[in-house]
Design an enzyme around this catalytic site. Structure first.
Site, PDB file in Angstrom:
ATOM      1  N   SER A 148       0.841  -1.194   0.000  1.00 48.39           N
ATOM      2  CA  SER A 148       0.000   0.000   0.000  1.00 48.39           C
ATOM      3  C   SER A 148       0.883   1.254   0.000  1.00 48.39           C
ATOM      4  O   SER A 148       1.698   1.424  -0.913  1.00 48.39           O
ATOM      5  CB  SER A 148      -0.953  -0.033   1.199  1.00 48.39           C
ATOM      6  OG  SER A 148      -1.978   0.912   1.066  1.00 48.39           O
ATOM      7  N   ARG A 217     -12.093   6.159   9.591  1.00 49.47           N
ATOM      8  CA  ARG A 217     -11.589   4.786   9.661  1.00 49.47           C
ATOM      9  C   ARG A 217     -12.645   3.789   9.206  1.00 49.47           C
ATOM     10  O   ARG A 217     -12.328   2.787   8.542  1.00 49.47           O
ATOM     11  CB  ARG A 217     -11.152   4.467  11.094  1.00 49.47           C
ATOM     12  CG  ARG A 217     -10.593   3.074  11.298  1.00 49.47           C
ATOM     13  CD  ARG A 217      -9.315   2.852  10.519  1.00 49.47           C
ATOM     14  NE  ARG A 217      -8.626   1.646  10.973  1.00 49.47           N
ATOM     15  CZ  ARG A 217      -7.478   1.212  10.487  1.00 49.47           C
ATOM     16  NH1 ARG A 217      -6.884   1.895   9.509  1.00 49.47           N
ATOM     17  NH2 ARG A 217      -6.905   0.122  10.964  1.00 49.47           N
ATOM     18  N   ASP A 304      -8.706  -6.700  -4.551  1.00 47.73           N
ATOM     19  CA  ASP A 304      -8.400  -5.351  -4.059  1.00 47.73           C
ATOM     20  C   ASP A 304      -9.191  -4.312  -4.850  1.00 47.73           C
ATOM     21  O   ASP A 304      -9.015  -4.172  -6.062  1.00 47.73           O
ATOM     22  CB  ASP A 304      -6.901  -5.094  -4.207  1.00 47.73           C
ATOM     23  CG  ASP A 304      -6.421  -3.847  -3.473  1.00 47.73           C
ATOM     24  OD1 ASP A 304      -7.255  -2.973  -3.150  1.00 47.73           O
ATOM     25  OD2 ASP A 304      -5.208  -3.744  -3.231  1.00 47.73           O
ATOM     26  N   HIS A 333      -7.945  -5.507  -0.105  1.00 45.30           N
ATOM     27  CA  HIS A 333      -6.665  -4.816   0.059  1.00 45.30           C
ATOM     28  C   HIS A 333      -5.890  -5.299   1.276  1.00 45.30           C
ATOM     29  O   HIS A 333      -4.658  -5.413   1.238  1.00 45.30           O
ATOM     30  CB  HIS A 333      -6.927  -3.311   0.160  1.00 45.30           C
ATOM     31  CG  HIS A 333      -5.693  -2.476   0.245  1.00 45.30           C
ATOM     32  ND1 HIS A 333      -4.781  -2.395  -0.789  1.00 45.30           N
ATOM     33  CD2 HIS A 333      -5.210  -1.681   1.240  1.00 45.30           C
ATOM     34  CE1 HIS A 333      -3.794  -1.584  -0.443  1.00 45.30           C
ATOM     35  NE2 HIS A 333      -4.021  -1.141   0.777  1.00 45.30           N
ATOM     36  N   ASP A 334      -6.584  -5.595   2.352  1.00 39.33           N
ATOM     37  CA  ASP A 334      -5.917  -6.000   3.597  1.00 39.33           C
ATOM     38  C   ASP A 334      -5.319  -7.404   3.552  1.00 39.33           C
ATOM     39  O   ASP A 334      -4.716  -7.848   4.536  1.00 39.33           O
ATOM     40  CB  ASP A 334      -6.896  -5.912   4.773  1.00 39.33           C
ATOM     41  CG  ASP A 334      -6.768  -4.602   5.535  1.00 39.33           C
ATOM     42  OD1 ASP A 334      -5.906  -3.782   5.171  1.00 39.33           O
ATOM     43  OD2 ASP A 334      -7.532  -4.400   6.494  1.00 39.33           O
TER      44      ASP A 334
END
Length: 378
Positions: A148, A217, A304, A333-334
């Site tokens: 990232s 968040r 992603d 993505h994580d």
């Protein structure tokens, strides 16, 4: 009720070391820091020639504690083997985990920088990392690796200091931030700005914009995962009579971040990511990619939605010495912070086939790791 003052040092390791630089740092867009500090962790020992160093670059709200957030990649015979290599991870410029950033005290005013912290870029982060490595006696990087935001740093290392980097691994990242990512970042920043405690960034340590940062968040967490991962984990299950489990999960993630991160740092770091463009002041984007001939592994994640697979495929298509790696997972993505055993195998497979220094990869065929539940194949 009295608010507790944020103590960011409580959220990084006691093993953290610090390097202080008393000379002014002129930033890419013209701002200046009169002095700066870099927080870092290191593992293993630097050899006499200073060329067995590996630099780990962390993501947006990460710290230098790579042995915690990337623990499965550490150990003898793994990607980060401290019996062979000198491994360094530094907290990036502008963060709040020990390196100079908006939450730091401005030596010229005796107060926090806050929103007055000068604008900075990924290139500024890399220049600060280079200063640290010079101070540590590193002569060459055996590898630079990151996911990232960390991947952006790895790519900039190749563009800025090609003679200093032997190999690099970029994971779930791109050569320039897309309008899609910029828009999502701005939505998060506007959530922070909408908090009544924001005050243009001039909030007090006792009353930070917690609600705004928490909402930011929550938005981010939705982009770090996927619809499929949410459906698998939560579906329409309830936590309480009128509260869905997914709502409870997002609220928890928001609350966790506000206890450990600074809102101004979040704003400034996401703005730095938005500025990311390898071609800025360097000419044509594709010609810049063609000029990066360092042996590289570019890792994509099939699910992603932030940095989709086609962005990594483009990097590999134009970088003449790059190999494509793929992680298959529903986590989005994580994945690079979840399916770490699979990532470790990908990187090690790349490392094993590296040619002698200065040579091109003999085999650029993709390396693929498939993850479905507990099944893993490389």
């Amino acid at each position: 009720m009295t608010q507790s003052i944020m103590r960011y040092k409580d959220f990084f390791s006691e093993k953290t070391q610090f390097a202080n630089f008393k000379t002014p740092l002129t930033l890419e867009f013209g701002g200046t820091l009169p002095e700066y500090r870099v927080a870092y962790r290191s593992w293993g020992k630097l050899n006499k020639s200073g060329d067995n160093a590996i630099l780990i670059c962390h993501a947006l709200t990460g710290s230098a504690d790579a042995d915690i957030w990337w623990a499965p990649l550490f150990g003898e015979g793994k990607t980060f083997d401290e019996t062979k290599d000198f491994i360094v991870c530094s907290n990036v410029l502008g963060s709040c985990y020990g390196t100079t950033g908006p939450a730091s005290i401005n030596p010229e005013t005796g107060k926090r920088f806050g929103p007055d912290f000068p604008s900075f870029t990924i290139r500024d982060m890399v220049r600060v990392q280079r200063s640290l490595l010079n101070a540590l006696g590193v002569k060459k990087l055996k590898m630079v690796i990151g996911g990232s935001l960390g991947g952006m740093q790895a790519l900039e290392w190749c563009a800025m200091y090609p003679d200093f980097v032997e190999t690099q691994v970029t994971i779930a990242s791109s050569g320039k931030h897309s309008a899609w990512c910029i828009g999502l970042s701005e939505a998060q920043r506007q959530a922070i700005c909408a908090d009544e405690n924001w005050n243009g960034g001039h909030y007090t340590p006792e009353n930070p914009p917690k609600n705004g940062l928490s909402a930011a968040r929550m938005i981010a967490m939705c982009t770090y995962r996927t619809r499929a991962s949410f459906e698998t984990r939560f579906a329409r299950s309830l936590r309480a009579k009128e509260t869905f489990n997914v709502e409870s999960y997002l609220l928890y993630q928001g609350e966790k971040l506000v206890e450990r991160f600074d809102a101004n740092a979040y704003v400034k770091l996401t703005q730095a990511m938005d500025k990311h463009d390898l071609s800025r002041n360097r000419g044509d984007y594709y010609n810049v990619l063609k000029s990066i001939d360092i042996p590289s592994l570019i890792v994509a994640i099939n699910s992603d939605i932030l940095y989709p697979q086609e962005e990594q495929e483009e990097l590999v298509r134009f970088m003449p010495n790059a190999q494509f790696g793929m992680l298959y997972s529903q986590h989005g993505h994580d994945t690079f912070l979840i399916e770490m055993e699979a990532l470790n195998k990908l990187v090690m497979a790349f490392q094993k086939q590296l040619p002698p220094e200065g040579k091109f990869l003999n085999d650029r065929s993709p390396i693929v790791s498939t993850i479905f539940g507990s099944k893993l194949g490389v």
